[in-house]
Design a protein around this motif. Structure first.
Motif, PDB file in Angstrom:
ATOM      1  N   GLN A 194       0.826  -1.210   0.000  1.00 12.82           N
ATOM      2  CA  GLN A 194       0.000   0.000   0.000  1.00 12.82           C
ATOM      3  C   GLN A 194       0.861   1.261   0.000  1.00 12.82           C
ATOM      4  O   GLN A 194       0.582   2.222  -0.720  1.00 12.82           O
ATOM      5  N   ARG A 195       1.923   1.234   0.788  1.00 12.50           N
ATOM      6  CA  ARG A 195       2.804   2.396   0.865  1.00 12.50           C
ATOM      7  C   ARG A 195       3.520   2.640  -0.464  1.00 12.50           C
ATOM      8  O   ARG A 195       3.647   3.777  -0.922  1.00 12.50           O
ATOM      9  N   LYS A 196       3.961   1.561  -1.102  1.00 14.41           N
ATOM     10  CA  LYS A 196       4.665   1.700  -2.380  1.00 14.41           C
ATOM     11  C   LYS A 196       3.723   2.158  -3.488  1.00 14.41           C
ATOM     12  O   LYS A 196       4.094   2.980  -4.335  1.00 14.41           O
ATOM     13  N   LEU A 197       2.504   1.635  -3.503  1.00 13.41           N
ATOM     14  CA  LEU A 197       1.534   2.073  -4.504  1.00 13.41           C
ATOM     15  C   LEU A 197       1.201   3.550  -4.330  1.00 13.41           C
ATOM     16  O   LEU A 197       1.059   4.292  -5.311  1.00 13.41           O
ATOM     17  N   SER A 198       1.089   3.961  -3.075  1.00 21.34           N
ATOM     18  CA  SER A 198       0.806   5.367  -2.800  1.00 21.34           C
ATOM     19  C   SER A 198       1.935   6.263  -3.291  1.00 21.34           C
ATOM     20  O   SER A 198       1.697   7.310  -3.912  1.00 21.34           O
ATOM     21  N   MET A 199       3.172   5.845  -3.038  1.00 22.30           N
ATOM     22  CA  MET A 199       4.325   6.615  -3.502  1.00 22.30           C
ATOM     23  C   MET A 199       4.382   6.662  -5.022  1.00 22.30           C
ATOM     24  O   MET A 199       4.623   7.721  -5.622  1.00 22.30           O
ATOM     25  N   ASN A 200       4.141   5.522  -5.657  1.00 25.57           N
ATOM     26  CA  ASN A 200       4.191   5.474  -7.116  1.00 25.57           C
ATOM     27  C   ASN A 200       3.119   6.369  -7.726  1.00 25.57           C
ATOM     28  O   ASN A 200       3.372   7.103  -8.694  1.00 25.57           O
ATOM     29  N   TRP A 201       1.926   6.321  -7.173  1.00 15.54           N
ATOM     30  CA  TRP A 201       0.842   7.145  -7.700  1.00 15.54           C
ATOM     31  C   TRP A 201       1.147   8.632  -7.521  1.00 15.54           C
ATOM     32  O   TRP A 201       0.864   9.452  -8.396  1.00 15.54           O
ATOM     33  N   ARG A 202       1.761   8.973  -6.396  1.00 13.41           N
ATOM     34  CA  ARG A 202       2.125  10.367  -6.161  1.00 13.41           C
ATOM     35  C   ARG A 202       3.144  10.840  -7.198  1.00 13.41           C
ATOM     36  O   ARG A 202       3.040  11.945  -7.741  1.00 13.41           O
ATOM     37  N   LEU A 203       4.120   9.989  -7.496  1.00  6.64           N
ATOM     38  CA  LEU A 203       5.125  10.351  -8.494  1.00  6.64           C
ATOM     39  C   LEU A 203       4.522  10.434  -9.894  1.00  6.64           C
ATOM     40  O   LEU A 203       4.888  11.304 -10.690  1.00  6.64           O
ATOM     41  N   ILE A 204       3.604   9.517 -10.198  1.00  6.48           N
ATOM     42  CA  ILE A 204       2.953   9.552 -11.505  1.00  6.48           C
ATOM     43  C   ILE A 204       2.181  10.860 -11.678  1.00  6.48           C
ATOM     44  O   ILE A 204       2.180  11.471 -12.752  1.00  6.48           O
ATOM     45  N   ARG A 205       1.559  11.307 -10.611  1.00  6.58           N
ATOM     46  CA  ARG A 205       0.753  12.526 -10.693  1.00  6.58           C
ATOM     47  C   ARG A 205       1.609  13.785 -10.766  1.00  6.58           C
ATOM     48  O   ARG A 205       1.276  14.726 -11.495  1.00  6.58           O
ATOM     49  N   TRP A 206       2.710  13.821 -10.031  1.00  8.09           N
ATOM     50  CA  TRP A 206       3.416  15.081  -9.862  1.00  8.09           C
ATOM     51  C   TRP A 206       4.816  15.119 -10.463  1.00  8.09           C
ATOM     52  O   TRP A 206       5.353  16.201 -10.691  1.00  8.09           O
ATOM     53  N   SER A 207       5.421  13.975 -10.705  1.00  9.15           N
ATOM     54  CA  SER A 207       6.802  13.977 -11.181  1.00  9.15           C
ATOM     55  C   SER A 207       6.876  14.255 -12.683  1.00  9.15           C
ATOM     56  O   SER A 207       6.033  13.800 -13.463  1.00  9.15           O
ATOM     57  N   LEU A 208       7.919  14.986 -13.082  1.00 11.69           N
ATOM     58  CA  LEU A 208       8.150  15.212 -14.509  1.00 11.69           C
ATOM     59  C   LEU A 208       8.492  13.920 -15.241  1.00 11.69           C
ATOM     60  O   LEU A 208       8.310  13.821 -16.456  1.00 11.69           O
ATOM     61  N   TRP A 209       8.989  12.929 -14.504  1.00 13.96           N
ATOM     62  CA  TRP A 209       9.315  11.653 -15.141  1.00 13.96           C
ATOM     63  C   TRP A 209       8.076  11.021 -15.772  1.00 13.96           C
ATOM     64  O   TRP A 209       8.184  10.307 -16.775  1.00 13.96           O
ATOM     65  N   SER A 210       6.900  11.265 -15.193  1.00 11.07           N
ATOM     66  CA  SER A 210       5.682  10.692 -15.771  1.00 11.07           C
ATOM     67  C   SER A 210       5.397  11.302 -17.142  1.00 11.07           C
ATOM     68  O   SER A 210       4.917  10.614 -18.051  1.00 11.07           O
ATOM     69  N   ALA A 262       5.140  -1.170 -12.386  1.00  3.88           N
ATOM     70  CA  ALA A 262       4.217  -1.844 -11.469  1.00  3.88           C
ATOM     71  C   ALA A 262       4.889  -2.341 -10.196  1.00  3.88           C
ATOM     72  O   ALA A 262       4.238  -2.443  -9.154  1.00  3.88           O
ATOM     73  N   LEU A 263       6.190  -2.626 -10.249  1.00  7.49           N
ATOM     74  CA  LEU A 263       6.840  -3.350  -9.157  1.00  7.49           C
ATOM     75  C   LEU A 263       7.749  -2.494  -8.284  1.00  7.49           C
ATOM     76  O   LEU A 263       8.398  -3.018  -7.386  1.00  7.49           O
ATOM     77  N   ASN A 264       7.789  -1.183  -8.536  1.00  4.44           N
ATOM     78  CA  ASN A 264       8.674  -0.317  -7.759  1.00  4.44           C
ATOM     79  C   ASN A 264       7.906   0.879  -7.221  1.00  4.44           C
ATOM     80  O   ASN A 264       6.974   1.376  -7.865  1.00  4.44           O
ATOM     81  N   ASP A 265       8.337   1.356  -6.051  1.00  7.71           N
ATOM     82  CA  ASP A 265       7.630   2.488  -5.463  1.00  7.71           C
ATOM     83  C   ASP A 265       7.886   3.786  -6.217  1.00  7.71           C
ATOM     84  O   ASP A 265       7.111   4.723  -6.121  1.00  7.71           O
ATOM     85  N   SER A 266       8.976   3.878  -6.949  1.00  9.02           N
ATOM     86  CA  SER A 266       9.185   4.999  -7.872  1.00  9.02           C
ATOM     87  C   SER A 266       9.372   4.427  -9.273  1.00  9.02           C
ATOM     88  O   SER A 266      10.310   4.775  -9.989  1.00  9.02           O
ATOM     89  N   GLY A 267       8.444   3.550  -9.624  1.00  7.17           N
ATOM     90  CA  GLY A 267       8.562   2.818 -10.879  1.00  7.17           C
ATOM     91  C   GLY A 267       8.472   3.682 -12.113  1.00  7.17           C
ATOM     92  O   GLY A 267       9.009   3.325 -13.164  1.00  7.17           O
ATOM     93  N   ILE A 268       7.813   4.835 -12.006  1.00  7.67           N
ATOM     94  CA  ILE A 268       7.689   5.707 -13.170  1.00  7.67           C
ATOM     95  C   ILE A 268       9.062   6.201 -13.616  1.00  7.67           C
ATOM     96  O   ILE A 268       9.309   6.404 -14.808  1.00  7.67           O
ATOM     97  N   VAL A 269       9.970   6.370 -12.660  1.00  8.94           N
ATOM     98  CA  VAL A 269      11.332   6.807 -12.984  1.00  8.94           C
ATOM     99  C   VAL A 269      12.059   5.715 -13.762  1.00  8.94           C
ATOM    100  O   VAL A 269      12.653   5.962 -14.820  1.00  8.94           O
ATOM    101  N   ALA A 270      12.009   4.495 -13.235  1.00  8.44           N
ATOM    102  CA  ALA A 270      12.676   3.374 -13.901  1.00  8.44           C
ATOM    103  C   ALA A 270      12.057   3.092 -15.261  1.00  8.44           C
ATOM    104  O   ALA A 270      12.764   2.776 -16.226  1.00  8.44           O
ATOM    105  N   ALA A 271      10.738   3.207 -15.358  1.00  8.13           N
ATOM    106  CA  ALA A 271      10.068   2.964 -16.634  1.00  8.13           C
ATOM    107  C   ALA A 271      10.510   3.976 -17.685  1.00  8.13           C
ATOM    108  O   ALA A 271      10.747   3.626 -18.851  1.00  8.13           O
TER     109      ALA A 271
END
Length: 359
Positions: free
Chosen positions: A262-278, A322-331
């Motif tokens: 749950q914590r990792k999904l929350s972090m990933n979703w936050r990065l997807i929403r706000w990070s330039l990497w998304s 899908a498998l990392n808490d900051s997965g959008i960066v790695a993707a």
């Protein structure tokens, strides 16, 4: 260490310098990626005739993870930005003399090799690179971070793109070694990265027959489960990383697993929403799909079949997401080594076609 106090003070200065420079420079780099993808698509729609500058810029951007890793040797230096430009420009000028596929394969192979060697030697460069992990911000302190994990997945598939067609067994041995580097607690210590690599590399080597052919499904599931079990056991023994401690905690209280998920999904979703990497991921993903499906015949005739690398990189990027808490960066960093080479191949085929018509 012979001078522990001096070493710690030096590391503090290096970490402070990385923290100070990381955000503006990486944001600028991401903006360049997005703009370059946009310019590349504009070049197609408006039929630009002179593509040499775009091709040079594509090479420079693909060479950036390699350059920034090397420049970890001068953390926080005032010369970092000009050295970054000079190094990537030098690499690009050298590589553009080669055939497009050879240039990209060489760049991918060297990038992957340096990331692996650095990890085996304690990630000294990655700890000091602005594309590495920022110890001051606290996302990671050792191993391979998600930025370079994605770069490793993408560059390794790019570097082995020809071998994936000609000798799958040898390619499989090399890729297995990279999975081991990612999963070992004293080296990569990146469990999510190891799983993403396992997914992407398997798809690159075997294709989608594991999904479409019923007789392969059960063996594939069993092999994947066995691989995951090995990853777990390796991380439970010896000096445990955060991964090993996670498994130990889950063994003591299974509820810990869902709390971490749950914590990792929350972090990933936050990065997807706000990070330039998304935004970079979206641009790279959309451009890759468009180029591949609209220009695949032209590029296949000119450069051969590179579908194993493409499908593997796509699978690895989505698995990393899908498998990392900051997965959008790695993707995003994975797709950097798929989309931009595709654009480079496409521009090269367009230039060759124009040259042949002019003759």
């Amino acid at each position: 260490h012979p001078d522990p106090q001096g070493y710690l003070l030096q590391r503090e200065r290096e970490m402070a310098a990385v923290y100070r420079l990381r955000s503006p420079l990486i944001k600028g780099f991401i903006a360049i990626i997005i703009i370059l993808v946009g310019l590349s698509l504009a070049a197609f729609f408006f039929k630009w005739r002179n593509l040499s500058l775009l091709k040079l810029l594509l090479l420079m951007v693909v060479a950036t993870p390699l350059a920034l890793l090397v420049l970890g040797a001068i953390p926080g230096s005032l010369w970092l930005l000009p050295a970054w430009v000079a190094l990537t420009l030098g690499v690009a000028l050298a590589l553009r003399r080669l055939e497009p596929v050879k240039a990209m394969v060489l760049l991918g192979a060297v990038t992957a090799l340096l990331i692996v060697v650095d990890a085996l030697l304690g990630a000294w460069l990655q700890q000091r690179s602005i594309l590495g992990y920022d110890a001051t911000a606290g996302p990671r302190y050792y191993g391979i971070g998600n930025e370079y994990m994605g770069a490793l997945l993408g560059s390794s598939l790019l570097g082995l793109s020809c071998l994936l067609e000609k000798n799958k067994w040898l390619a499989g041995v090399v890729l297995t070694g990279i999975v081991l580097v990612l999963m070992l607690p004293g080296v990569g210590a990146n469990f999510g990265g190891a799983l993403a690599a396992l997914v992407g590399y398997t798809i690159a080597l075997t294709g989608f027959s594991l999904v479409t052919n019923k007789k392969y499904r059960l063996p594939a599931v069993l092999v994947f489960a066995a691989a995951v079990l090995v990853l777990v056991l390796v991380n439970l023994g010896g000096n445990q990383s955060h991964v090993g401690r996670f498994f130990t905690a889950v063994a003591a209280d299974p509820r810990e697993f869902w709390q971490v998920v749950q914590r990792k999904l929350s972090m990933n979703w936050r990065l997807i929403r706000w990070s330039l990497w998304s935004k970079a991921f979206a641009a790279l993903f959309a451009a890759a799909l468009w180029v591949f499906f609209s220009q695949r015949r032209v590029m296949a005739q000119r450069f051969g079949l590179f579908w194993p690398q493409v499908r593997g990189a796509l699978a690895a990027a989505l698995a990393a997401l899908a498998l990392n808490d900051s997965g959008i960066v790695a993707a995003a960093t994975t797709l950097l080594f798929m989309t931009l080479p595709l654009l480079y191949y496409w521009f090269s085929s367009s230039s060759s076609a124009r040259d042949s018509h002019s003759l």
